[in-house]
Scaffold this motif. Structure first.
Motif, PDB file in Angstrom:
ATOM      1  N   ASP A  18       0.929  -1.157  -0.132  1.00 10.74           N
ATOM      2  CA  ASP A  18      -0.111  -0.014   0.093  1.00 10.74           C
ATOM      3  C   ASP A  18       0.734   1.209   0.002  1.00 10.74           C
ATOM      4  OD1 ASP A  18      -2.279  -1.605   0.280  1.00 10.74           O
ATOM      5  OD2 ASP A  18      -2.196  -1.490   2.369  1.00 10.74           O
ATOM      6  N   ILE A  19       2.298   0.968   0.066  1.00 10.24           N
ATOM      7  CA  ILE A  19       3.150   2.278   0.043  1.00 10.24           C
ATOM      8  C   ILE A  19       3.650   2.409  -1.108  1.00 10.24           C
ATOM      9  CG2 ILE A  19       5.119   3.120   1.102  1.00 10.24           C
ATOM     10  CD1 ILE A  19       4.292   1.354   3.872  1.00 10.24           C
ATOM     11  N   PRO A  59       8.497  15.477   6.135  1.00  3.88           N
ATOM     12  CA  PRO A  59       7.128  15.158   6.496  1.00  3.88           C
ATOM     13  C   PRO A  59       6.485  14.390   5.377  1.00  3.88           C
ATOM     14  CG  PRO A  59       7.483  17.402   6.876  1.00  3.88           C
ATOM     15  CD  PRO A  59       8.869  16.790   6.338  1.00  3.88           C
ATOM     16  N   GLY A  60       5.333  13.562   5.588  1.00  3.75           N
ATOM     17  CA  GLY A  60       4.680  13.127   4.544  1.00  3.75           C
ATOM     18  C   GLY A  60       4.892  12.075   3.610  1.00  3.75           C
ATOM     19  N   THR A  61       6.083  11.599   3.985  1.00  5.76           N
ATOM     20  CA  THR A  61       6.771  10.451   2.926  1.00  5.76           C
ATOM     21  C   THR A  61       6.567   9.167   3.280  1.00  5.76           C
ATOM     22  OG1 THR A  61       8.910  10.824   4.173  1.00  5.76           O
ATOM     23  CG2 THR A  61       8.637  11.903   2.110  1.00  5.76           C
ATOM     24  N   GLY A  62       5.860   9.005   4.337  1.00  3.90           N
ATOM     25  CA  GLY A  62       5.139   7.657   4.498  1.00  3.90           C
ATOM     26  C   GLY A  62       5.797   7.018   5.644  1.00  3.90           C
ATOM     27  N   LYS A  63       6.512   7.621   6.632  1.00  2.00           N
ATOM     28  CA  LYS A  63       7.096   7.051   7.651  1.00  2.00           C
ATOM     29  C   LYS A  63       6.254   6.155   8.856  1.00  2.00           C
ATOM     30  CE  LYS A  63       9.243  11.070   8.764  1.00  2.00           C
ATOM     31  NZ  LYS A  63       8.815  11.800   7.633  1.00  2.00           N
ATOM     32  N   THR A  64       5.044   6.921   8.797  1.00  2.00           N
ATOM     33  CA  THR A  64       4.092   6.226   9.765  1.00  2.00           C
ATOM     34  C   THR A  64       3.653   5.001   9.119  1.00  2.00           C
ATOM     35  OG1 THR A  64       3.591   8.707  10.552  1.00  2.00           O
ATOM     36  CG2 THR A  64       1.847   6.714  10.961  1.00  2.00           C
ATOM     37  N   LEU A  65       3.329   5.134   7.665  1.00  2.00           N
ATOM     38  CA  LEU A  65       2.744   4.127   6.995  1.00  2.00           C
ATOM     39  C   LEU A  65       3.789   2.906   7.098  1.00  2.00           C
ATOM     40  CD1 LEU A  65       1.343   5.488   3.553  1.00  2.00           C
ATOM     41  CD2 LEU A  65       0.207   4.769   5.240  1.00  2.00           C
ATOM     42  N   ASP A 122       6.592   9.681  16.806  1.00  2.00           N
ATOM     43  CA  ASP A 122       6.761  10.508  15.721  1.00  2.00           C
ATOM     44  C   ASP A 122       7.486  11.687  16.383  1.00  2.00           C
ATOM     45  OD1 ASP A 122       6.462  11.476  13.214  1.00  2.00           O
ATOM     46  OD2 ASP A 122       4.420  11.925  12.962  1.00  2.00           O
ATOM     47  N   ILE A 201       2.462   6.119  -6.532  1.00  2.00           N
ATOM     48  CA  ILE A 201       1.594   6.694  -5.367  1.00  2.00           C
ATOM     49  C   ILE A 201       0.285   7.393  -6.090  1.00  2.00           C
ATOM     50  CG2 ILE A 201       1.606   8.404  -3.572  1.00  2.00           C
ATOM     51  CD1 ILE A 201       4.639   8.439  -3.152  1.00  2.00           C
ATOM     52  N   LEU A 204      -1.679   4.481  -6.754  1.00  2.00           N
ATOM     53  CA  LEU A 204      -2.494   4.032  -5.513  1.00  2.00           C
ATOM     54  C   LEU A 204      -3.641   4.514  -4.942  1.00  2.00           C
ATOM     55  CD1 LEU A 204       0.577   2.943  -3.156  1.00  2.00           C
ATOM     56  CD2 LEU A 204      -1.045   1.568  -3.915  1.00  2.00           C
ATOM     57  N   HIS A 205      -3.410   5.996  -5.011  1.00  2.00           N
ATOM     58  CA  HIS A 205      -4.649   6.875  -4.592  1.00  2.00           C
ATOM     59  C   HIS A 205      -5.729   7.208  -5.605  1.00  2.00           C
ATOM     60  CE1 HIS A 205      -3.140   7.473  -0.296  1.00  2.00           C
ATOM     61  NE2 HIS A 205      -1.823   7.670  -1.012  1.00  2.00           N
ATOM     62  N   ALA A 230       2.098  12.618   0.828  1.00  2.00           N
ATOM     63  CA  ALA A 230       0.862  13.256   1.322  1.00  2.00           C
ATOM     64  C   ALA A 230       0.111  14.274   0.414  1.00  2.00           C
ATOM     65  CB  ALA A 230       1.403  13.888   2.858  1.00  2.00           C
ATOM     66  N   GLU A 233      -1.455  12.400  -2.383  1.00  2.00           N
ATOM     67  CA  GLU A 233      -2.611  11.778  -1.880  1.00  2.00           C
ATOM     68  C   GLU A 233      -3.663  13.105  -1.971  1.00  2.00           C
ATOM     69  OE1 GLU A 233      -6.060  11.178   0.915  1.00  2.00           O
ATOM     70  OE2 GLU A 233      -4.499  12.597   1.275  1.00  2.00           O
TER      71      GLU A 233
HETATM   72  P1  ATP Z   1       4.842  12.933   9.261  1.00  2.00           P
HETATM   73  O1  ATP Z   1       6.516  12.874   9.451  1.00  2.00           O
HETATM   74  O2  ATP Z   1       4.342  14.449   8.783  1.00  2.00           O
HETATM   75  O3  ATP Z   1       4.235  12.326  10.208  1.00  2.00           O
HETATM   76  P2  ATP Z   1       4.960  10.818   7.617  1.00  2.00           P
HETATM   77  O4  ATP Z   1       6.306  10.482   6.944  1.00  2.00           O
HETATM   78  O5  ATP Z   1       4.774   9.767   8.800  1.00  2.00           O
HETATM   79  O6  ATP Z   1       4.709  12.430   7.903  1.00  2.00           O
HETATM   80  P3  ATP Z   1       2.497   9.501   6.515  1.00  2.00           P
HETATM   81  O7  ATP Z   1       1.753   9.846   7.791  1.00  2.00           O
HETATM   82  O8  ATP Z   1       3.086   8.201   6.550  1.00  2.00           O
HETATM   83  O9  ATP Z   1       3.979  10.452   6.681  1.00  2.00           O
HETATM   84  O10 ATP Z   1       1.815   9.745   5.450  1.00  2.00           O
HETATM   85  C1  ATP Z   1       0.629  10.711   5.308  1.00  2.00           C
HETATM   86  C2  ATP Z   1      -0.125  10.082   4.252  1.00  2.00           C
HETATM   87  O11 ATP Z   1       0.243  10.576   3.010  1.00  2.00           O
HETATM   88  C3  ATP Z   1      -0.606   8.688   4.436  1.00  2.00           C
HETATM   89  O12 ATP Z   1      -1.620   8.460   5.082  1.00  2.00           O
HETATM   90  C4  ATP Z   1      -0.702   8.454   2.990  1.00  2.00           C
HETATM   91  O13 ATP Z   1      -2.106   8.775   2.434  1.00  2.00           O
HETATM   92  C5  ATP Z   1       0.010   9.345   2.063  1.00  2.00           C
HETATM   93  N1  ATP Z   1       1.485   9.093   1.560  1.00  2.00           N
HETATM   94  C6  ATP Z   1       2.676   9.234   2.166  1.00  2.00           C
HETATM   95  N2  ATP Z   1       3.623   8.616   1.730  1.00  2.00           N
HETATM   96  C7  ATP Z   1       2.936   7.640   0.944  1.00  2.00           C
HETATM   97  C8  ATP Z   1       3.349   6.541  -0.141  1.00  2.00           C
HETATM   98  N3  ATP Z   1       4.818   6.433  -0.285  1.00  2.00           N
HETATM   99  N4  ATP Z   1       2.636   5.871  -0.597  1.00  2.00           N
HETATM  100  C9  ATP Z   1       1.462   6.097  -0.516  1.00  2.00           C
HETATM  101  N5  ATP Z   1       0.752   7.085  -0.093  1.00  2.00           N
HETATM  102  C10 ATP Z   1       1.575   7.591   0.988  1.00  2.00           C
END
Ligand code: ATP
Length: 275
Positions: A18-19, A59-65, A122, A201, A204-205, A230, A233
């Motif tokens: 999903d990433i 930020p927003g690059t998918g670390k949480t995912l 985080d 990405i 996927l979205h 992010a 998305e």
């Molecule tokens: P932060 O540091 O701001 O918390 P993060 O790196 O943890 O950011 P995520 O929370 O994983 O980022 O990503 C935020 C949203 O962006 C996800 O829920 C998803 O919808 C989208 N997203 C980010 N990276 C990806 C990816 N590589 N593939 C698909 N969706 C992504």
């Protein structure tokens, strides 16, 4: 003391598939967490378990995912917290929250009958900043010391194997003690997506969205240098909203084009020449 507002969930439903993009990060991470699935072997060989993995990147690059996918892959319960939740004015509260978080991780895993727990923190640089660098440093130091104590206390023969995953884009701010062997001894860098990854990405979205025949996601991927996952998305979502506003039942290319500008205006995206 109040318990840290960590959201405890069961095993998250996010898979590595999903990433989009992040193939290097996924591979490194998959290798690193393999030990959770082979715990007995690791213990037999006398190998020290991996206790912490640091995900670094914007930020927003998918670390949480990625952290959630790691939990899914290893069938671990997942607890998420943010470094700023541990910052309190009152002495000892931050340290207590760290203790509670680890206790809850073990409790939740036991309750859910899982052998492992992943704790995701985080903005870990807020809690793990170099000691003595804050104005109210005594309190910060206690909180960080508690995190170090908890990580040192993780053992391979425990009923519940705990793994801590931290995310930051300011690794330079972190106390060196956190990066020592036995703490966050593995760093996985999670960068902004390149053109191929942006396309993946976007695909996927838009999976669940009706796309018009003229939609060319590759062209959009080319035009979105500097966008994070992010942002992409949000772009896909904006495009669908624009189509809906026009009363259409499919999203067309011009909606995506307009959405690129919209997302760019909303966020300060550092755009360099198209890659
Ligand atoms: P932060 O540091 O701001 O918390 P993060 O790196 O943890 O950011 P995520 O929370 O994983 O980022 O990503 C935020 C949203 O962006 C996800 O829920 C998803 O919808 C989208 N997203 C980010 N990276 C990806 C990816 N590589 N593939 C698909 N969706 C992504």
């Amino acid at each position: 003391a109040r318990v840290a507002a960590a959201t405890a969930v069961t095993v998250p439903d996010v898979r590595f598939e999903d990433i989009g993009g992040q193939s290097g990060a996924k591979k490194e991470l998959q290798e690193a967490i393999e030990f959770i699935r082979n715990r007995e072997q690791i213990a037999r060989m006398g190998i020290r378990p991996l206790k912490g993995i640091l995900l670094t990147g914007p930020p927003g690059t998918g670390k949480t995912l990625l952290a959630k996918a790691a939990a899914h892959h290893t069938d671990s319960v997942f607890l998420a917290a943010s470094g700023s939740e541990f910052v309190e004015m009152y002495a000892g509260v931050g340290a207590q929250r760290v203790r509670d978080l680890f206790r809850r991780a073990r409790e939740t895993a036991r309750k859910e009958r899982k052998g492992s727990a992943i704790i995701f923190i985080d903005e870990i640089e807020v809690l793990g900043a170099r000691r003595g660098s804050h104005s109210s440093h005594m309190e910060y130091d206690q909180t960080l010391n508690q995190l170090l104590t908890e990580m040192d206390g993780i053992a391979v023969d425990e009923e519940v194997q705990v793994l801590v995953m931290g995310a930051t884009n300011r690794v330079d701010m972190m106390d060196p003690a956190l990066l020592r062997p036995g703490r966050f001894d593995r760093t996985v860098s999670v960068d902004l997506p390149d053109k191929e990854a942006r396309l993946a990405i976007l695909q996927l979205h838009t999976r669940q969205k009706p796309l018009g025949a003229d939609v060319d996601l590759e062209a959009i991927a080319r035009q979105t240098f500097g966008f994070s996952g992010a942002h992409l998305e949000s772009l896909a979502n904006e495009a669908a909203i624009l189509a809906l506003r026009e009363g259409l039942d499919e999203v067309r290319q011009r909606h995506f084009v307009e959405a690129v500008d919209k997302v760019m205006l909303g966020e300060k995206i550092d755009r360099k020449p198209t890659q």
